[in-house]
Design an enzyme around this catalytic site. Structure first.
Site, short mmCIF file in Angstrom:
data_model
loop_
_atom_site.label_atom_id
_atom_site.label_comp_id
_atom_site.label_asym_id
_atom_site.label_seq_id
_atom_site.Cartn_x
_atom_site.Cartn_y
_atom_site.Cartn_z
N CYS A 146 0.83 -1.20 0.00
CA CYS A 146 0.00 0.00 0.00
C CYS A 146 0.87 1.26 0.00
O CYS A 146 1.50 1.57 -1.00
CB CYS A 146 -0.97 -0.04 1.17
SG CYS A 146 -2.36 1.11 0.98
N HIS A 201 -3.67 -5.58 1.24
CA HIS A 201 -3.36 -5.95 2.62
C HIS A 201 -3.82 -7.38 2.87
O HIS A 201 -4.80 -7.84 2.30
CB HIS A 201 -4.11 -5.03 3.60
CG HIS A 201 -3.70 -3.60 3.54
ND1 HIS A 201 -2.57 -3.13 4.15
CD2 HIS A 201 -4.29 -2.53 2.94
CE1 HIS A 201 -2.47 -1.83 3.94
NE2 HIS A 201 -3.50 -1.44 3.20
#
Length: 492
Positions: free
Chosen positions: A331, A429
């Site tokens: 991310c 994630h």
């Protein structure tokens, strides 16, 4: 149908509110009760994507799992994600609505209260029981005005409160009596009892203190929960305090403890892996030798990039790559590995652009609309299945994306891999929570025969251990009366 509502408040942060709510949700589910978790206001950088396409605190997603439910935005209607020491992104019913300084949010709480009460009403109409988690401590008198997180909420909906305190910290009786002393008389009246958490030792030695506490306050001790070693439940926010794994572990993983690190639960599977040693490196600490360095997510990517440079990480990463080490960016970490991070609208701080580390030929523009989705797919290198989620404002473009890290079922390619195969970056994630994907990535990082570790199963066992502790150590008849639960055997 109107649910029975029971709230758990703590004498301090990390007193055990989240774990007790989780245990109560699973205990009630075993009893056949339709139960939902609820946290009116949460401040955390660990979050989860909900079934209705929003974002809530990760602790409430675990509590939903304990209750046998998919995460929903009503379980945590107000989520605050700090961007600085005095400011936070405000998320209402799963959607970011503003970034406010602390004083401005204090005034905004009048509006936030309406969102809290709307979610509360939907939950009490749908479920038999709602177990509510407070935030911090109700004795934070500077935050009492317009409170929606603790006693302010309890007073609005007229629900009983259990007060939990952590004996492992010391001073447990002072914490409880002091908290009661700082409450108003009506707030004290709604405290129906105490739970003492994380006790280890001979309970007979504690009993005189419990007797004194009941006599002093006129309120019962509902139970003493033991210190549960090796309990694996996702942390609400705080980073692990110590390194994990033995010094002779087969694979060494190093992660910078960014000031605004987000979703560090990504790395729980690595911390718990028997062949892996994980070290978080804080400000001013030297970067130790590593086989794999992971750049985690961040709520303030440009500011955390500056922090990394200030703390010598650019040089350390260059040296690590020069000697053949592997790097993963997740991310915000993906964005840092590119050429630039642009924030033209000032979403995460002052508007502007910051050079990235330039090890991947991509650049990122932060946009107001956050990307929120649960995803499934496969690793590009090994075809191992992956299940995870995306939470990010950045849109990345560039030639590096032509060598993706993942192929997602509904969205196609994701992330990037460097041409020399030393760097892997993804927006997803939770990639380590999938045992086949975790094994494949550890093998890529240098572990010749990685063992399988199933985080989902570990989390489920942890939830069951909490429910077992509730059943064994708390005053079940009192809980049954508070929640109008039939005194029937538990469902195995």
């Amino acid at each position: 149908m109107t649910a029975r509502v029971l709230m758990v408040q703590g004498t301090t942060s990390d007193a055990g509110k989240s774990t007790l709510v989780t245990g109560l949700c699973r205990w009630l589910r075993r009893r056949g009760v339709a139960v939902a978790p609820f946290k009116p206001q949460n401040m955390a950088l660990n979050s989860a994507v909900t079934v209705d396409g929003g974002e809530i605190g990760r602790a409430q997603a675990v509590q939903a799992q304990a209750a046998g439910l998919a995460p929903h935005t009503d379980f945590n209607p107000i989520l605050l994600k700090p961007t600085t020491d005095i400011g936070a992104q405000v998320i209402v019913h799963g959607r970011a609505v503003a970034t406010l300084q602390a004083q401005a949010y204090h005034d905004y709480k009048r509006i936030a209260r309406e969102a809290v009460l709307a979610s509360h009403q939907r939950l009490v109409e749908r479920y038999d029981a709602v177990i509510v988690e407070g935030a911090g401590s109700p004795a934070e008198i500077n935050l009492r005005a317009n409170d929606i997180a603790n006693m302010g909420y309890a007073e609005m909906v007229d629900c009983p409160v259990i007060l939990i305190a952590d004996i492992d910290r010391g001073g447990v009786f002072a914490h409880i009596v002091g908290t009661l002393a700082l409450l108003s008389s009506t707030e004290r009246d709604r405290v129906v009892g105490f739970v003492i958490n994380r006790f280890r030792g001979d309970l007979a030695l504690l009993q005189p203190g419990l007797d004194w506490l009941e006599q002093e306050t006129g309120k019962p001790v509902l139970g003493v929960l033991p210190y549960l070693m090796d309990l694996h439940i996702d942390a609400e926010d705080a980073l692990p305090r110590t390194a994990t794994g033995s010094t002779d572990a087969a694979l060494r993983v190093v992660i910078p403890a960014l000031p605004r690190i987000s979703n560090h639960t990504d790395f729980d599977a690595l911390r718990l892996h028997p062949q892996v040693a994980v070290t978080y490196v804080g400000p001013g600490q030297p970067v130790p030798p590593a086989d794999l360095i992971v750049l985690p997510g961040s709520k303030a990517v440009r500011a955390d990039l500056h922090w990394l440079r200030q703390n010598g990480w650019e040089t350390a990463l260059q040296r690590h790559l020069r000697y053949g080490g592997k790097v993963i960016g997740i991310c915000g970490g993906l964005q840092m590995l590119g050429t630039h991070v642009h924030d033209p609208d000032g979403i995460e701080g002052p508007a502007g652009s910051t050079p990235g580390f330039s090890w991947l030929d991509l650049e990122t523009v932060l946009e107001p609309e956050k990307q929120l989705r649960n995803v499934r797919g496969r690793l590009a290198q090994s075809d191992a299945p992956v299940t995870g989620y995306e939470i990010h404002c950045g849109i990345s473009t560039g030639p590096a994306l032509a060598r993706p890290a993942l192929h997602l079922d509904a969205r196609g390619p994701d992330g990037a891999r460097s041409a020399d195969d030393q760097i892997l970056a993804t927006y997803v994630h939770g990639v380590f929570d999938s045992p086949p994907a975790c094994q494949a990535i550890l093998r890529w990082a240098g572990l010749s025969q990685p063992q399988s570790l199933d985080m989902v199963a570990l989390r489920e066992r942890g939830i069951d251990r909490l429910a077992d502790a509730v059943q064994e150590h708390l005053d079940i008849p009192r809980l049954e009366r508070l929640l109008a639960v039939d005194a029937s055997p538990c469902i195995p």
